[in-house]
Design a protein around this motif. Structure first.
Motif, short mmCIF file in Angstrom:
data_model
loop_
_atom_site.label_atom_id
_atom_site.label_comp_id
_atom_site.label_asym_id
_atom_site.label_seq_id
_atom_site.Cartn_x
_atom_site.Cartn_y
_atom_site.Cartn_z
N LYS B 21 77.75 58.02 21.64
CA LYS B 21 77.20 57.42 20.43
C LYS B 21 76.64 56.03 20.74
O LYS B 21 75.51 55.69 20.34
CB LYS B 21 78.28 57.28 19.36
CG LYS B 21 78.52 58.50 18.53
CD LYS B 21 79.38 58.09 17.33
CE LYS B 21 80.16 59.24 16.77
NZ LYS B 21 81.15 58.78 15.78
N ILE B 25 72.87 54.81 20.15
CA ILE B 25 72.53 53.73 19.23
C ILE B 25 71.85 52.58 19.95
O ILE B 25 70.87 51.99 19.46
CB ILE B 25 73.80 53.21 18.53
CG1 ILE B 25 74.50 54.33 17.77
CG2 ILE B 25 73.45 52.06 17.58
CD1 ILE B 25 73.75 54.81 16.57
N ARG B 57 80.38 69.20 20.94
CA ARG B 57 80.37 69.87 19.65
C ARG B 57 80.52 68.86 18.52
O ARG B 57 79.85 68.91 17.50
CB ARG B 57 81.50 70.90 19.59
CG ARG B 57 81.39 71.84 18.41
CD ARG B 57 82.31 73.03 18.55
NE ARG B 57 83.67 72.61 18.89
CZ ARG B 57 84.66 73.47 19.14
NH1 ARG B 57 84.44 74.75 19.11
NH2 ARG B 57 85.87 73.03 19.43
N HIS B 61 78.02 67.92 15.49
CA HIS B 61 78.46 67.84 14.10
C HIS B 61 77.91 66.63 13.40
O HIS B 61 77.43 66.68 12.27
CB HIS B 61 79.98 67.72 14.08
CG HIS B 61 80.63 68.97 13.68
ND1 HIS B 61 81.86 69.34 14.12
CD2 HIS B 61 80.22 69.96 12.88
CE1 HIS B 61 82.16 70.50 13.62
NE2 HIS B 61 81.18 70.90 12.87
N GLU B 62 78.06 65.52 14.07
CA GLU B 62 77.72 64.25 13.44
C GLU B 62 76.22 63.97 13.50
O GLU B 62 75.77 62.92 13.06
CB GLU B 62 78.52 63.11 14.08
CG GLU B 62 80.02 63.34 13.98
CD GLU B 62 80.81 62.13 14.45
OE1 GLU B 62 80.24 61.01 14.45
OE2 GLU B 62 81.97 62.29 14.84
N PHE B 64 74.25 63.50 16.14
CA PHE B 64 73.72 62.66 17.21
C PHE B 64 73.08 63.50 18.30
O PHE B 64 72.32 62.99 19.12
CB PHE B 64 74.83 61.79 17.81
CG PHE B 64 75.30 60.69 16.92
CD1 PHE B 64 74.64 59.47 16.93
CD2 PHE B 64 76.37 60.86 16.07
CE1 PHE B 64 75.06 58.44 16.10
CE2 PHE B 64 76.79 59.84 15.24
CZ PHE B 64 76.13 58.63 15.25
N GLN B 83 69.19 57.49 9.78
CA GLN B 83 70.21 56.51 10.11
C GLN B 83 70.55 55.63 8.91
O GLN B 83 71.71 55.37 8.62
CB GLN B 83 69.71 55.66 11.27
CG GLN B 83 70.82 54.87 11.93
CD GLN B 83 70.37 54.27 13.23
OE1 GLN B 83 69.42 54.75 13.84
NE2 GLN B 83 71.05 53.22 13.67
#
Lengths: 126, 126, 126, 126
Positions: B21, B25, B57, B61-62, B64, B83
């Motif tokens: 992540k 970002i 996984r 899901h999130e 990204f 975002q």
DNA sequence: GTGGTCTAGACCACG
DNA sequence: GTGGTCTAGACCACT
């Protein structure tokens, strides 16, 4: 007693849940005190009984309220232990969310602003 | 590329999720860039493939990461709008949780500590 | 897929909650698997959508399911840690209830019978 | 009359609640019999009056006791029917919880252990 | 199409 | 009277 903003995009039942929580925590609603019945509150707020019911059920789920079928809904005791355990959970969730927010670009300053707004609401609510 | 702390009590897959992540970002990983395959990363980090799989996984899901079966996993577009929306939601949830925490007796100081810890993790992670 | 007893005095939404739980724990429904949509299940079971919704929401509350608005409802991961914590809570509640039951005159034999019936249901469900 | 374990980690008021329940169920305390006043019991047990009060309130909640303001607290009638109904409900809840526990991985043996512990507490209390 | 919210109004068991 | 459940059908934002 429970003022709602019908125009807000925040669901009515959610507004009610938060209002009741505030009143309980601030001490305005005391343990074992009876909450307005689903129907009476439904009339007072001109809101469907199902919506009130949904709010009360949510409050029961979260442990702020218990209800005796056929009698009414009442403010829970919220013993210290239970309260501590809840705080633990909330802190865990908070940590996760704060991380998420920072990753998504929220600055520390903006975070502080959120906290201060929350504090003002708390004081204003008492 | 992805440094993990094997001794940490934080699950490996969770560490990996957060690392990726951050890289996304920060822009180190760019949209549509291919992530290492599960098997190669498994070897590099000497970590069980299932663990890598679990991390990927979760990232999917999130939002990204997206994965093309049989081809690999890729960094999502994460357009600014998307975002921003996410940040909006996270801020809403944060406000709720902060309120809850204050109600349950958390002091502002303890809240600040949580934030600083989160910030340290973020910096330490880069 | 989800057989309900419409005549039972047990609420429909509760029956559905328990059925889904069984299928998840037994492994018949796997993590991240999509559950039937509220509407489709509503038609299949000839039950009002609100009732299905109520069941899904309850499952989400208890952590067995998560739902993405606009996409669908999915089986949760149920990581070991979370599962352990849940078991802790359930054990505490069980202890209290067992005490209550003994005080109210339930014999140990009757308690064992309850357990064996539960075990049979579990095996039968797989 | 009411022996308490001041060193136990279980709250005093909770111990008192359970003791009184036992005495009522066992028949040692008969319907409409007067319980010791809050103040006298407070002195006898060298326990804060608020603690006694909390216990009595809890007992009233659960229907084991009724109180006449200004007169005192009395053992409820607890007619057989009422008791039976309560037992019915407790059994229902127990069945649900046992199912949940088994689903979450609790073994039958561990369940039996919980029951035996409860039984010992019961016997030890008399 | 999906989940989420809401209204209107009904029936039940319980106190 | 109370809370709890359920139906029928509507609108919303989002995918």
């Amino acid at each position: 007693m429970f003022e709602l903003d019908i125009r807000s995009r925040k669901p009515i039942y959610e507004q009610l849940v938060e209002k009741v929580k505030e009143l309980i925590i601030s001490g305005a609603l005391r343990p074992d005190e009876k909450l307005p019945s689903v129907r009476s509150l439904s009339k007072d707020l001109t809101v469907n009984p199902n919506t009130i019911q949904k709010a009360y059920r949510e409050l029961e789920h979260e442990g702020f309220v218990y209800s005796l079928p056929g009698k009414g809904s009442y403010v829970s005791l919220l013993e210290e232990k239970v309260q501590e355990r809840k705080l633990e959970r909330v802190k865990e969730e908070l940590t996760k969310l704060i991380n998420e927010a920072l990753y998504l670009g929220l600055t520390k300053e903006e975070l502080l602003k959120l906290i201060e707004q929350a504090e003002e609401n708390k004081e204003g609510g008492n």
